[in-house]
Structures are given as C-alpha cells and as structure tokens.
Scaffold this motif. Structure first.
Motif, PDB file in Angstrom:
ATOM      1  N   MET A   1      12.141 -39.138  -8.112  1.00 45.80           N
ATOM      2  CA  MET A   1      10.729 -39.191  -7.771  1.00 45.80           C
ATOM      3  C   MET A   1       9.971 -39.743  -8.972  1.00 45.80           C
ATOM      4  O   MET A   1      10.114 -39.242 -10.077  1.00 45.80           O
ATOM      5  N   PRO A   2       9.138 -40.778  -8.782  1.00 42.14           N
ATOM      6  CA  PRO A   2       8.370 -41.339  -9.890  1.00 42.14           C
ATOM      7  C   PRO A   2       7.390 -40.323 -10.469  1.00 42.14           C
ATOM      8  O   PRO A   2       6.734 -39.599  -9.744  1.00 42.14           O
ATOM      9  N   THR A   3       7.345 -40.305 -11.784  1.00 44.72           N
ATOM     10  CA  THR A   3       6.403 -39.425 -12.465  1.00 44.72           C
ATOM     11  C   THR A   3       5.454 -40.261 -13.317  1.00 44.72           C
ATOM     12  O   THR A   3       5.721 -41.421 -13.600  1.00 44.72           O
ATOM     13  N   VAL A   4       4.357 -39.649 -13.710  1.00 45.50           N
ATOM     14  CA  VAL A   4       3.376 -40.331 -14.540  1.00 45.50           C
ATOM     15  C   VAL A   4       3.911 -40.413 -15.956  1.00 45.50           C
ATOM     16  O   VAL A   4       4.271 -39.392 -16.551  1.00 45.50           O
ATOM     17  N   ARG A   5       3.996 -41.632 -16.498  1.00 42.90           N
ATOM     18  CA  ARG A   5       4.497 -41.819 -17.856  1.00 42.90           C
ATOM     19  C   ARG A   5       3.518 -41.193 -18.845  1.00 42.90           C
ATOM     20  O   ARG A   5       2.319 -41.441 -18.793  1.00 42.90           O
ATOM     21  N   GLY A   6       4.027 -40.371 -19.722  1.00 43.70           N
ATOM     22  CA  GLY A   6       3.188 -39.728 -20.714  1.00 43.70           C
ATOM     23  C   GLY A   6       2.424 -38.535 -20.171  1.00 43.70           C
ATOM     24  O   GLY A   6       1.686 -37.891 -20.890  1.00 43.70           O
ATOM     25  N   GLY A   7       2.618 -38.271 -18.880  1.00 43.60           N
ATOM     26  CA  GLY A   7       1.922 -37.137 -18.266  1.00 43.60           C
ATOM     27  C   GLY A   7       2.695 -35.853 -18.469  1.00 43.60           C
ATOM     28  O   GLY A   7       3.792 -35.825 -19.035  1.00 43.60           O
ATOM     29  N   ALA A   8       2.126 -34.785 -18.013  1.00 44.39           N
ATOM     30  CA  ALA A   8       2.780 -33.486 -18.110  1.00 44.39           C
ATOM     31  C   ALA A   8       4.047 -33.492 -17.254  1.00 44.39           C
ATOM     32  O   ALA A   8       4.117 -34.213 -16.261  1.00 44.39           O
ATOM     33  N   PRO A   9       5.054 -32.711 -17.655  1.00 46.53           N
ATOM     34  CA  PRO A   9       6.260 -32.619 -16.826  1.00 46.53           C
ATOM     35  C   PRO A   9       5.875 -32.226 -15.398  1.00 46.53           C
ATOM     36  O   PRO A   9       5.069 -31.322 -15.189  1.00 46.53           O
ATOM     37  N   GLY A  10       6.435 -32.948 -14.436  1.00 49.30           N
ATOM     38  CA  GLY A  10       6.131 -32.666 -13.042  1.00 49.30           C
ATOM     39  C   GLY A  10       4.858 -33.329 -12.550  1.00 49.30           C
ATOM     40  O   GLY A  10       4.401 -33.047 -11.456  1.00 49.30           O
ATOM     41  N   ALA A  11       4.262 -34.218 -13.344  1.00 47.19           N
ATOM     42  CA  ALA A  11       3.061 -34.930 -12.897  1.00 47.19           C
ATOM     43  C   ALA A  11       3.503 -36.106 -12.035  1.00 47.19           C
ATOM     44  O   ALA A  11       3.688 -37.215 -12.517  1.00 47.19           O
ATOM     45  N   PHE A  12       3.684 -35.847 -10.757  1.00 49.27           N
ATOM     46  CA  PHE A  12       4.220 -36.847  -9.848  1.00 49.27           C
ATOM     47  C   PHE A  12       3.150 -37.837  -9.414  1.00 49.27           C
ATOM     48  O   PHE A  12       1.980 -37.491  -9.271  1.00 49.27           O
ATOM     49  N   VAL A  13       3.563 -39.080  -9.183  1.00 48.27           N
ATOM     50  CA  VAL A  13       2.653 -40.125  -8.738  1.00 48.27           C
ATOM     51  C   VAL A  13       2.319 -39.935  -7.263  1.00 48.27           C
ATOM     52  O   VAL A  13       1.165 -40.043  -6.856  1.00 48.27           O
ATOM     53  N   PHE A  14       3.323 -39.631  -6.459  1.00 50.63           N
ATOM     54  CA  PHE A  14       3.134 -39.486  -5.022  1.00 50.63           C
ATOM     55  C   PHE A  14       3.287 -38.016  -4.651  1.00 50.63           C
ATOM     56  O   PHE A  14       4.385 -37.464  -4.741  1.00 50.63           O
ATOM     57  N   VAL A  15       2.188 -37.414  -4.238  1.00 47.02           N
ATOM     58  CA  VAL A  15       2.218 -35.986  -3.904  1.00 47.02           C
ATOM     59  C   VAL A  15       1.618 -35.768  -2.524  1.00 47.02           C
ATOM     60  O   VAL A  15       0.825 -36.561  -2.025  1.00 47.02           O
ATOM     61  N   ASN A  16       1.992 -34.622  -1.919  1.00 46.77           N
ATOM     62  CA  ASN A  16       1.405 -34.246  -0.642  1.00 46.77           C
ATOM     63  C   ASN A  16       0.127 -33.457  -0.893  1.00 46.77           C
ATOM     64  O   ASN A  16      -0.294 -33.291  -2.039  1.00 46.77           O
ATOM     65  N   ARG A  17      -0.475 -32.941   0.160  1.00 52.57           N
ATOM     66  CA  ARG A  17      -1.763 -32.254  -0.027  1.00 52.57           C
ATOM     67  C   ARG A  17      -1.642 -30.937  -0.775  1.00 52.57           C
ATOM     68  O   ARG A  17      -2.637 -30.387  -1.220  1.00 52.57           O
ATOM     69  N   GLN A  18      -0.422 -30.421  -0.943  1.00 48.84           N
ATOM     70  CA  GLN A  18      -0.219 -29.219  -1.752  1.00 48.84           C
ATOM     71  C   GLN A  18       0.111 -29.551  -3.206  1.00 48.84           C
ATOM     72  O   GLN A  18       0.400 -28.671  -4.000  1.00 48.84           O
ATOM     73  N   GLY A  19       0.104 -30.857  -3.533  1.00 52.22           N
ATOM     74  CA  GLY A  19       0.414 -31.279  -4.889  1.00 52.22           C
ATOM     75  C   GLY A  19       1.896 -31.338  -5.193  1.00 52.22           C
ATOM     76  O   GLY A  19       2.292 -31.554  -6.335  1.00 52.22           O
ATOM     77  N   GLN A  20       2.726 -31.176  -4.177  1.00 50.30           N
ATOM     78  CA  GLN A  20       4.182 -31.242  -4.336  1.00 50.30           C
ATOM     79  C   GLN A  20       4.647 -32.692  -4.173  1.00 50.30           C
ATOM     80  O   GLN A  20       3.961 -33.501  -3.553  1.00 50.30           O
ATOM     81  N   PRO A  21       5.823 -33.015  -4.730  1.00 53.79           N
ATOM     82  CA  PRO A  21       6.339 -34.387  -4.573  1.00 53.79           C
ATOM     83  C   PRO A  21       6.424 -34.780  -3.095  1.00 53.79           C
ATOM     84  O   PRO A  21       6.812 -33.970  -2.250  1.00 53.79           O
ATOM     85  N   LEU A  22       6.023 -35.996  -2.791  1.00 53.34           N
ATOM     86  CA  LEU A  22       6.059 -36.496  -1.426  1.00 53.34           C
ATOM     87  C   LEU A  22       7.512 -36.626  -0.973  1.00 53.34           C
ATOM     88  O   LEU A  22       8.339 -37.213  -1.672  1.00 53.34           O
ATOM     89  N   THR A  23       7.829 -36.098   0.197  1.00 53.81           N
ATOM     90  CA  THR A  23       9.185 -36.171   0.732  1.00 53.81           C
ATOM     91  C   THR A  23       9.364 -37.473   1.516  1.00 53.81           C
ATOM     92  O   THR A  23       8.396 -38.192   1.781  1.00 53.81           O
ATOM     93  N   ARG A  24      10.593 -37.735   1.931  1.00 55.37           N
ATOM     94  CA  ARG A  24      10.865 -38.905   2.774  1.00 55.37           C
ATOM     95  C   ARG A  24      10.078 -38.803   4.074  1.00 55.37           C
ATOM     96  O   ARG A  24       9.522 -39.790   4.548  1.00 55.37           O
ATOM     97  N   ASP A  25      10.066 -37.608   4.648  1.00 59.88           N
ATOM     98  CA  ASP A  25       9.321 -37.410   5.890  1.00 59.88           C
ATOM     99  C   ASP A  25       7.830 -37.641   5.668  1.00 59.88           C
ATOM    100  O   ASP A  25       7.140 -38.198   6.523  1.00 59.88           O
ATOM    101  N   GLY A  26       7.327 -37.211   4.526  1.00 57.86           N
ATOM    102  CA  GLY A  26       5.920 -37.433   4.205  1.00 57.86           C
ATOM    103  C   GLY A  26       5.598 -38.908   4.078  1.00 57.86           C
ATOM    104  O   GLY A  26       4.560 -39.372   4.566  1.00 57.86           O
ATOM    105  N   ALA A  27       6.480 -39.652   3.437  1.00 56.93           N
ATOM    106  CA  ALA A  27       6.273 -41.098   3.291  1.00 56.93           C
ATOM    107  C   ALA A  27       6.308 -41.774   4.665  1.00 56.93           C
ATOM    108  O   ALA A  27       5.478 -42.641   4.964  1.00 56.93           O
ATOM    109  N   ALA A  28       7.258 -41.368   5.510  1.00 57.55           N
ATOM    110  CA  ALA A  28       7.362 -41.944   6.857  1.00 57.55           C
ATOM    111  C   ALA A  28       6.111 -41.612   7.674  1.00 57.55           C
ATOM    112  O   ALA A  28       5.597 -42.462   8.415  1.00 57.55           O
ATOM    113  N   TYR A  29       5.606 -40.400   7.547  1.00 58.66           N
ATOM    114  CA  TYR A  29       4.395 -39.991   8.257  1.00 58.66           C
ATOM    115  C   TYR A  29       3.202 -40.858   7.841  1.00 58.66           C
ATOM    116  O   TYR A  29       2.456 -41.354   8.689  1.00 58.66           O
ATOM    117  N   LEU A  30       3.011 -41.033   6.534  1.00 63.27           N
ATOM    118  CA  LEU A  30       1.889 -41.839   6.052  1.00 63.27           C
ATOM    119  C   LEU A  30       2.013 -43.297   6.499  1.00 63.27           C
ATOM    120  O   LEU A  30       1.021 -43.917   6.904  1.00 63.27           O
TER     121      LEU A  30
END
Length: 130
Positions: A1-30
C-alpha cells in the motif's frame, strides 16, 4: 500500500472513510461509482466492464508501447513473475504490426496490400452490437 514519503508511519495515500488503507474492494467500488457518473457524457461506458484490472492492463500496454522495458513494468505492477507481465507482449497488436513492418523493411519486402484495411459499416455495426 502506498504511503506518504516522509510522513508518519501508516500515513497512507489512499484511505477509506475510516482512515484505513483502501482495499481492493474499495478501489473497485470507487471506480464503478465514477464510471456510472461518467456514463451521461460517455454512453459507451455503459457497454463496457471497467475494472481496476482493466486500468492496470491499459497502463501496462501504454508503458510497453512507449518503450518501457517489460521488467520495469513488472516491478511497477507488482507482478511476481516476468511471465505474467509478458502476456502483454502477446496481446499488443500495435507492437506486432510495427515488428512486422520493421521485418518487411529490412528484408526488402513490400506488403502486397499497402493501404490500410477499412471494415464495412455492416461489420462495424455487428461488432458494436456484441
């Protein structure tokens, strides 16, 4: 999962509305959500099955046609094996045509039918109906 370079650990670029990493199903839904939204301006999308895999495939073919080495494409797509990525070589008709034309030129052979083939309107209508 892509993360923000230089960001805090776990600072994901693609997140769902709960702030969790976007799943495959989430990407397909969007993707499906925005394909449906685009149909009024691009009605042909209604007849197509647009999936994340279709986008990956289109990206891979475009990279291949622009001259990017297949091993780089493999790494970019995250394929474990070069054999998986090599499938794009066998399905790329434009590159096959260019290879044949280069061969004909080197061999001094002129193609017998030098003008491009134009399908009839009936054939195009039939293919569109599929």
């Amino acid at each position: 999962m892509p993360t923000v370079r230089g960001g805090a650990p776990g600072a994901f670029v693609f997140v769902n509305r709960q702030g969790q990493p976007l799943t495959r199903d989430g990407a397909a839904y969007l993707l499906q959500k925005y394909v449906v939204a685009a149909i009024p301006t691009a009605p042909t999308l209604q007849r197509r099955k647009i999936t994340p895999h279709v986008l990956r495939h289109s990206c891979a073919v475009a990279l291949l046609q622009s001259g990017v080495d297949v091993t780089v494409i493999r790494d970019y797509l995250g394929h474990a094996s070069i054999a998986t990525t090599s499938r794009y070589l066998t399905t790329n008709f434009q590159m096959k045509r260019e290879a044949l034309e280069a061969f004909w030129k080197r061999a001094g052979i002129e193609p017998t039918n030098a003008k491009p083939w134009q399908p009839s309107a009936d054939l195009l209508a039939f293919l569109t109906s599929l």
